[in-house]
Design a protein around this motif. Structure first.
Motif, PDB file in Angstrom:
ATOM      1  N   LEU A 233       0.811  -1.217   0.000  1.00 19.43           N
ATOM      2  CA  LEU A 233       0.000   0.000   0.000  1.00 19.43           C
ATOM      3  C   LEU A 233       0.843   1.265   0.000  1.00 19.43           C
ATOM      4  N   PRO A 234       0.284   2.344  -0.534  1.00 21.74           N
ATOM      5  CA  PRO A 234       0.904   3.651  -0.304  1.00 21.74           C
ATOM      6  C   PRO A 234       0.526   4.103   1.096  1.00 21.74           C
ATOM      7  N   LYS A 235       1.365   4.906   1.713  1.00 22.38           N
ATOM      8  CA  LYS A 235       0.965   5.484   3.002  1.00 22.38           C
ATOM      9  C   LYS A 235      -0.144   6.495   2.742  1.00 22.38           C
ATOM     10  N   PRO A 236      -1.093   6.607   3.662  1.00 28.88           N
ATOM     11  CA  PRO A 236      -2.206   7.533   3.432  1.00 28.88           C
ATOM     12  C   PRO A 236      -1.782   8.993   3.562  1.00 28.88           C
ATOM     13  N   ASP A 237      -2.474   9.835   2.821  1.00 29.61           N
ATOM     14  CA  ASP A 237      -2.304  11.277   2.961  1.00 29.61           C
ATOM     15  C   ASP A 237      -3.325  11.840   3.939  1.00 29.61           C
ATOM     16  N   VAL A 238      -4.480  11.185   4.023  1.00 30.65           N
ATOM     17  CA  VAL A 238      -5.561  11.625   4.896  1.00 30.65           C
ATOM     18  C   VAL A 238      -6.212  10.394   5.508  1.00 30.65           C
ATOM     19  N   CYS A 239      -6.555  10.468   6.778  1.00 30.91           N
ATOM     20  CA  CYS A 239      -7.334   9.422   7.434  1.00 30.91           C
ATOM     21  C   CYS A 239      -8.623  10.049   7.956  1.00 30.91           C
ATOM     22  N   LEU A 240      -9.736   9.509   7.569  1.00 34.70           N
ATOM     23  CA  LEU A 240     -11.032   9.930   8.081  1.00 34.70           C
ATOM     24  C   LEU A 240     -11.425   8.901   9.127  1.00 34.70           C
ATOM     25  N   ASP A 241     -11.372   9.283  10.385  1.00 31.35           N
ATOM     26  CA  ASP A 241     -11.573   8.326  11.464  1.00 31.35           C
ATOM     27  C   ASP A 241     -12.086   9.049  12.701  1.00 31.35           C
ATOM     28  N   ASP A 242     -12.967   8.405  13.429  1.00 35.51           N
ATOM     29  CA  ASP A 242     -13.538   9.030  14.622  1.00 35.51           C
ATOM     30  C   ASP A 242     -12.521   9.214  15.744  1.00 35.51           C
ATOM     31  N   ARG A 243     -11.382   8.553  15.674  1.00 35.66           N
ATOM     32  CA  ARG A 243     -10.377   8.651  16.736  1.00 35.66           C
ATOM     33  C   ARG A 243      -9.528   9.917  16.621  1.00 35.66           C
ATOM     34  N   GLY A 244      -9.596  10.602  15.496  1.00 35.27           N
ATOM     35  CA  GLY A 244      -8.880  11.858  15.340  1.00 35.27           C
ATOM     36  C   GLY A 244      -7.403  11.723  15.615  1.00 35.27           C
ATOM     37  N   ASP A 245      -6.857  12.652  16.400  1.00 39.36           N
ATOM     38  CA  ASP A 245      -5.416  12.653  16.655  1.00 39.36           C
ATOM     39  C   ASP A 245      -4.977  11.513  17.561  1.00 39.36           C
ATOM     40  N   LYS A 246      -5.895  10.735  18.066  1.00 40.77           N
ATOM     41  CA  LYS A 246      -5.561   9.582  18.900  1.00 40.77           C
ATOM     42  C   LYS A 246      -5.607   8.280  18.096  1.00 40.77           C
ATOM     43  N   LEU A 247      -5.598   8.403  16.771  1.00 40.74           N
ATOM     44  CA  LEU A 247      -5.728   7.252  15.890  1.00 40.74           C
ATOM     45  C   LEU A 247      -4.733   6.139  16.226  1.00 40.74           C
ATOM     46  N   LEU A 248      -3.505   6.482  16.487  1.00 42.54           N
ATOM     47  CA  LEU A 248      -2.481   5.461  16.730  1.00 42.54           C
ATOM     48  C   LEU A 248      -2.064   5.357  18.196  1.00 42.54           C
ATOM     49  N   ASP A 249      -2.885   5.877  19.103  1.00 41.91           N
ATOM     50  CA  ASP A 249      -2.481   5.859  20.506  1.00 41.91           C
ATOM     51  C   ASP A 249      -2.413   4.456  21.096  1.00 41.91           C
ATOM     52  N   TYR A 250      -3.023   3.487  20.469  1.00 42.27           N
ATOM     53  CA  TYR A 250      -3.004   2.104  20.936  1.00 42.27           C
ATOM     54  C   TYR A 250      -1.919   1.284  20.247  1.00 42.27           C
ATOM     55  N   CYS A 251      -1.240   1.867  19.303  1.00 43.85           N
ATOM     56  CA  CYS A 251      -0.315   1.152  18.429  1.00 43.85           C
ATOM     57  C   CYS A 251       1.092   1.096  19.037  1.00 43.85           C
ATOM     58  N   ASP A 252       1.679  -0.098  19.037  1.00 40.80           N
ATOM     59  CA  ASP A 252       3.075  -0.236  19.440  1.00 40.80           C
ATOM     60  C   ASP A 252       3.952   0.183  18.266  1.00 40.80           C
TER      61      ASP A 252
END
Length: 100
Positions: free
Chosen positions: A71-90
């Motif tokens: 995949l290409p890396k995204p330019d935009v993410c539309l997600d309800d988590r907003g700026d916390k999108l990756l807060d659960y990600c290691d």
């Protein structure tokens, strides 16, 4: 890791380093990919260079079969988590891949 995870693997400065036109493999990262694949996790390879570039690099490292998509890396993410999108990600840095 007890549960199966979804893991995104970057290309540049993660799977390879580029010096001029020479691509230098990063063995600890490729080994991590192989181990995670063997453990049954779902792996995606992505890059700002696009999906075809990610696939070509994975093929050159003989790890393309470890990934379900390129995949290409995204330019935009539309997600309800907003700026916390990756807060659960290691986040694992390439230099620490052999420790995980």
């Amino acid at each position: 890791m007890d549960r199966k995870r979804v893991i995104y693997i970057d290309v540049d400065d993660t799977l390879i380093r580029t010096v001029g036109t020479t691509q230098i493999p990063m063995p600890a990262s490729a080994d991590y990919v192989r181990r995670m694949h063997a453990a049954g996790h779902t792996l995606y390879c992505w890059s700002r260079g696009g999906g075809d570039y990610a696939r070509d690099v994975a093929k050159s490292l003989d790890i393309a079969d470890c990934f379900v998509a390129f995949l290409p890396k995204p330019d935009v993410c539309l997600d309800d988590r907003g700026d916390k999108l990756l807060d659960y990600c290691d986040v694992i840095l390439p230099g620490n891949a052999s420790n995980h």
